[in-house]
Write a protein that holds these residues in place. Sequence first.
Motif, mmCIF file in Angstrom:
data_model
loop_
_atom_site.group_PDB
_atom_site.id
_atom_site.type_symbol
_atom_site.label_atom_id
_atom_site.label_comp_id
_atom_site.label_asym_id
_atom_site.label_seq_id
_atom_site.Cartn_x
_atom_site.Cartn_y
_atom_site.Cartn_z
ATOM 1 N N ARG A 36 32.352 77.913 56.354
ATOM 2 C CA ARG A 36 32.743 76.840 55.425
ATOM 3 C C ARG A 36 33.719 75.923 56.151
ATOM 4 N N VAL A 37 33.458 74.616 56.080
ATOM 5 C CA VAL A 37 34.314 73.628 56.727
ATOM 6 C C VAL A 37 34.953 72.776 55.633
ATOM 7 N N GLY A 107 32.457 94.291 63.367
ATOM 8 C CA GLY A 107 32.856 93.646 64.609
ATOM 9 C C GLY A 107 32.279 92.268 64.847
ATOM 10 N N ARG A 108 31.499 91.749 63.915
ATOM 11 C CA ARG A 108 30.900 90.420 64.026
ATOM 12 C C ARG A 108 31.448 89.522 62.916
ATOM 13 N N ILE A 109 31.350 88.217 63.121
ATOM 14 C CA ILE A 109 31.840 87.271 62.117
ATOM 15 C C ILE A 109 30.830 87.176 60.975
ATOM 16 N N ALA A 110 31.280 87.529 59.775
ATOM 17 C CA ALA A 110 30.443 87.448 58.578
ATOM 18 C C ALA A 110 30.764 86.185 57.777
ATOM 19 N N ARG A 111 32.049 85.835 57.728
ATOM 20 C CA ARG A 111 32.505 84.655 56.986
ATOM 21 C C ARG A 111 33.591 83.965 57.800
ATOM 22 N N GLN A 112 33.570 82.646 57.781
ATOM 23 C CA GLN A 112 34.606 81.873 58.470
ATOM 24 C C GLN A 112 34.914 80.642 57.642
ATOM 25 N N THR A 113 36.194 80.364 57.481
ATOM 26 C CA THR A 113 36.625 79.136 56.828
ATOM 27 C C THR A 113 37.422 78.337 57.834
ATOM 28 N N VAL A 114 37.051 77.080 58.006
ATOM 29 C CA VAL A 114 37.697 76.168 58.938
ATOM 30 C C VAL A 114 38.314 75.026 58.131
ATOM 31 N N VAL A 115 39.591 74.781 58.330
ATOM 32 C CA VAL A 115 40.254 73.618 57.737
ATOM 33 C C VAL A 115 40.644 72.738 58.907
ATOM 34 N N GLN A 116 40.174 71.483 58.898
ATOM 35 C CA GLN A 116 40.425 70.608 60.042
ATOM 36 C C GLN A 116 40.921 69.232 59.614
ATOM 37 N N ALA A 117 41.720 68.639 60.476
ATOM 38 C CA ALA A 117 42.239 67.288 60.252
ATOM 39 C C ALA A 117 42.013 66.481 61.526
ATOM 40 N N TRP A 118 41.601 65.236 61.344
ATOM 41 C CA TRP A 118 41.307 64.319 62.445
ATOM 42 C C TRP A 118 42.312 63.170 62.442
ATOM 43 N N ASP A 119 42.598 62.637 63.619
ATOM 44 C CA ASP A 119 43.329 61.366 63.697
ATOM 45 C C ASP A 119 42.468 60.311 63.020
ATOM 46 N N GLU A 120 43.114 59.395 62.305
ATOM 47 C CA GLU A 120 42.351 58.320 61.664
ATOM 48 C C GLU A 120 42.900 56.993 62.070
#
Length: 120
Positions: A36-37, A107-120
């Motif tokens: 999830r991003v 031992g493997r990735i089942a779920r991942q959440t990514v929160v990201q911010a970009w320069d604008e």
Amino acid sequence: MLTKTGNVDGAAIKKAIEGRDGKLLSSFYTDDALVRVIDRNNPPSRPREIRGRAAISTFWDDICSRAMTHKVDTTVAEGNNLAFMQACAYPDGTKVYCAAMVELKNGRIARQTVVQAWDE
């Protein structure tokens, strides 16, 4: 790299991300994994969802093919959870900062959440 037991760890994540190795990154996920991003275009109420290793592979291939640098600043592991911070920069100076939380299953990735911010 994966350890002999097949477990993903902070060192493996760091090596794959900083080396822009999409194939290695994709190998860390379960077949039915979910990424999830959350960012400006994908708010918490409507995150971008990438389902399954094939789609996740396409996601990482796109990111790793871009002319940009990646640096994993910090990784923290506890039980079946792994968190890491990632700073990225494009050649034009645009910066992206990501915080990721990973849930491991066998031992493997089942779920991942990514929160990201970009320069604008």
